[in-house]
Design a protein around this motif. Sequence first.
Motif, mmCIF file in Angstrom:
data_model
loop_
_atom_site.group_PDB
_atom_site.id
_atom_site.type_symbol
_atom_site.label_atom_id
_atom_site.label_comp_id
_atom_site.label_asym_id
_atom_site.label_seq_id
_atom_site.Cartn_x
_atom_site.Cartn_y
_atom_site.Cartn_z
ATOM 1 N N SER A 103 -4.870 -23.636 44.218
ATOM 2 C CA SER A 103 -4.904 -22.405 43.426
ATOM 3 C C SER A 103 -4.040 -21.330 44.067
ATOM 4 O O SER A 103 -3.334 -20.581 43.371
ATOM 5 N N ARG A 104 -4.070 -21.249 45.379
ATOM 6 C CA ARG A 104 -3.215 -20.269 46.074
ATOM 7 C C ARG A 104 -1.741 -20.579 45.859
ATOM 8 O O ARG A 104 -0.929 -19.665 45.649
ATOM 9 N N GLU A 105 -1.377 -21.868 45.903
ATOM 10 C CA GLU A 105 0.022 -22.234 45.679
ATOM 11 C C GLU A 105 0.451 -21.893 44.253
ATOM 12 O O GLU A 105 1.577 -21.418 44.034
ATOM 13 N N VAL A 106 -0.425 -22.129 43.297
ATOM 14 C CA VAL A 106 -0.102 -21.811 41.899
ATOM 15 C C VAL A 106 0.088 -20.305 41.734
ATOM 16 O O VAL A 106 1.013 -19.850 41.033
ATOM 17 N N ILE A 107 -0.763 -19.515 42.381
ATOM 18 C CA ILE A 107 -0.626 -18.056 42.291
ATOM 19 C C ILE A 107 0.699 -17.607 42.907
ATOM 20 O O ILE A 107 1.407 -16.754 42.348
ATOM 21 N N PHE A 143 3.354 -19.388 43.132
ATOM 22 C CA PHE A 143 4.402 -19.840 42.221
ATOM 23 C C PHE A 143 4.535 -18.881 41.047
ATOM 24 O O PHE A 143 5.648 -18.565 40.599
ATOM 25 N N GLN A 144 3.410 -18.404 40.546
ATOM 26 C CA GLN A 144 3.454 -17.417 39.470
ATOM 27 C C GLN A 144 4.188 -16.156 39.914
ATOM 28 O O GLN A 144 4.987 -15.586 39.161
ATOM 29 N N ARG A 145 3.928 -15.723 41.130
ATOM 30 C CA ARG A 145 4.580 -14.521 41.647
ATOM 31 C C ARG A 145 6.074 -14.721 41.840
ATOM 32 O O ARG A 145 6.837 -13.747 41.845
ATOM 33 N N ALA A 146 6.491 -15.975 42.013
ATOM 34 C CA ALA A 146 7.919 -16.254 42.165
ATOM 35 C C ALA A 146 8.619 -16.380 40.818
ATOM 36 O O ALA A 146 9.752 -15.915 40.649
ATOM 37 N N ALA A 147 7.951 -17.003 39.854
ATOM 38 C CA ALA A 147 8.603 -17.328 38.588
ATOM 39 C C ALA A 147 8.459 -16.241 37.532
ATOM 40 O O ALA A 147 9.427 -15.913 36.828
ATOM 41 N N ARG A 148 7.268 -15.673 37.388
ATOM 42 C CA ARG A 148 7.045 -14.729 36.287
ATOM 43 C C ARG A 148 7.944 -13.493 36.365
ATOM 44 O O ARG A 148 8.523 -13.078 35.344
ATOM 45 N N PRO A 149 8.106 -12.826 37.536
ATOM 46 C CA PRO A 149 8.989 -11.643 37.560
ATOM 47 C C PRO A 149 10.438 -11.976 37.221
ATOM 48 O O PRO A 149 11.187 -11.085 36.819
ATOM 49 N N LEU A 150 10.808 -13.252 37.371
ATOM 50 C CA LEU A 150 12.178 -13.629 37.057
ATOM 51 C C LEU A 150 12.466 -13.485 35.566
ATOM 52 O O LEU A 150 13.624 -13.280 35.169
ATOM 53 N N LEU A 151 11.427 -13.569 34.741
ATOM 54 C CA LEU A 151 11.613 -13.315 33.312
ATOM 55 C C LEU A 151 12.100 -11.889 33.085
ATOM 56 O O LEU A 151 12.950 -11.633 32.221
ATOM 57 N N GLY A 152 11.571 -10.939 33.852
ATOM 58 C CA GLY A 152 12.024 -9.567 33.744
ATOM 59 C C GLY A 152 13.465 -9.402 34.182
ATOM 60 O O GLY A 152 14.219 -8.604 33.596
ATOM 61 N N VAL A 153 13.867 -10.153 35.217
ATOM 62 C CA VAL A 153 15.254 -10.107 35.677
ATOM 63 C C VAL A 153 16.189 -10.589 34.578
ATOM 64 O O VAL A 153 17.205 -9.955 34.269
ATOM 65 N N GLU A 171 4.809 -20.825 31.400
ATOM 66 C CA GLU A 171 3.675 -21.235 30.565
ATOM 67 C C GLU A 171 2.919 -22.399 31.198
ATOM 68 O O GLU A 171 1.679 -22.435 31.175
ATOM 69 N N ARG A 172 3.663 -23.352 31.778
ATOM 70 C CA ARG A 172 3.007 -24.483 32.444
ATOM 71 C C ARG A 172 2.197 -24.005 33.648
ATOM 72 O O ARG A 172 1.057 -24.454 33.851
ATOM 73 N N VAL A 173 2.769 -23.111 34.416
ATOM 74 C CA VAL A 173 2.070 -22.621 35.603
ATOM 75 C C VAL A 173 0.825 -21.828 35.205
ATOM 76 O O VAL A 173 -0.223 -21.940 35.848
ATOM 77 N N ASP A 174 0.929 -21.036 34.144
ATOM 78 C CA ASP A 174 -0.253 -20.317 33.652
ATOM 79 C C ASP A 174 -1.350 -21.291 33.251
ATOM 80 O O ASP A 174 -2.532 -21.062 33.541
ATOM 81 N N LEU A 196 -6.451 -24.272 34.249
ATOM 82 C CA LEU A 196 -7.021 -25.600 34.444
ATOM 83 C C LEU A 196 -7.736 -25.697 35.784
ATOM 84 O O LEU A 196 -8.828 -26.282 35.873
ATOM 85 N N LEU A 197 -7.155 -25.125 36.812
ATOM 86 C CA LEU A 197 -7.800 -25.152 38.130
ATOM 87 C C LEU A 197 -9.100 -24.352 38.123
ATOM 88 O O LEU A 197 -10.073 -24.742 38.788
ATOM 89 N N GLN A 198 -9.113 -23.247 37.392
ATOM 90 C CA GLN A 198 -10.356 -22.482 37.274
ATOM 91 C C GLN A 198 -11.441 -23.316 36.598
ATOM 92 O O GLN A 198 -12.607 -23.310 37.025
#
Length: 375
Positions: free
Chosen positions: A224-228, A230-240, A273-276, A281-283
């Motif tokens: 779960s920590r790795e997924v979080i 990963f979210q912090r790495a990928a999601r802001p890139l959408l804004g870029v 979307e997959r990472v979300d 799913l992990l929850q």
Amino acid sequence: MVGDGDPHPEGGFGRQLDEPETGYGGRRPEPPASMPSGLVDSAVYSRGYRYASPATLADTYRCLQELTGAMAWIGLYRPDRDQIVSLAREFRLHDLAVEDAINAHQRPKLERFGDTLFVVLRAARYVDVREEVEFSEVHLFIGPGFVVTVRHGEAPDLAAVRARLEAEPEMLARGPQAVLYAILDQVVDGYAPVVAGLENDIDEIETEVFGGDPNASRRIYELSREVIQFQRAARPLLGVLAALAAGSGKYGTDEELQRYLRDVTDHLTQVVERVDSFRHLLQNILAVNATLVSQQQNEEMRSLTAASYAQNEELKKISAWAAILFAPTLIGTVYGMNFVHMPELHWRYGYLFAVALMALVCGSLYLVFKRRGWL
């Protein structure tokens, strides 16, 4: 400074490439045998072809000044402060961006300082041996006639990006924005193996959870920590990417590059979307695991309760029989005392009386314990 070609009138990155005055005629030269610490590769391009491969930053500056309309691509790996300061002085990089590039540990972002872009990307790679995700940073300075990449970590493989672009001179001739697109594409493509690795880990965790593995909870938490992260790495890139798309018209971004950026955005959206979905799913898996652990504990408690009840029943029987056998022992002990003056000691029917008394007491106790369910 960076050459005598005129930048785009709106502050963009495109330049009209003139014929090189001198050079290698489009032939890629061999890289130098050794490079200073932090400098991975430095090249000057003209019309999409590698014109020169300077061995030092100073040589790169000089070559860029001598060649009209050229582009320099300087690749650094964990450089020291002196190298960053040298680049900042030559290309007039903003102090805030320079400090970020030196210190690293930044979130993905895009900042514009005049006609220079500063982009921070977080790359990821899946390490099969440890079944872990490793994250690294790459900082890019994109300006008129230059690209500077500062890598903090093993990913992404910028050498592969450079080789791919050099194999496509028409794309490289589009200028620094083409390099930016290619690096963005490499970073996003690098997310795909990570997604596959995380998906495989989740499948294994589901097997462990329903198999009753006691270590499943710990692994769920770590994943779960790795997924979080990963979210912090990928999601802001959408804004870029959204910011780049929004400024494409103002800064005259090539239409073909705009198409490529939209394609990268589509791929990144799928990854996010997959990472979300992984996080949700992990929850759910964690909740199911907690339920299964609770059920297992309840089963164990029921088993312990049943065992305790059975032990109590046996203890009741033992206690009842002990009480029954204690009564004749008590009577026999009383009449076995060797006192001279003792009632009924010399009575003719004393023995029969004692035996009858023992039988009466034992029978009474048996009936009492039987009625109470102890026997």
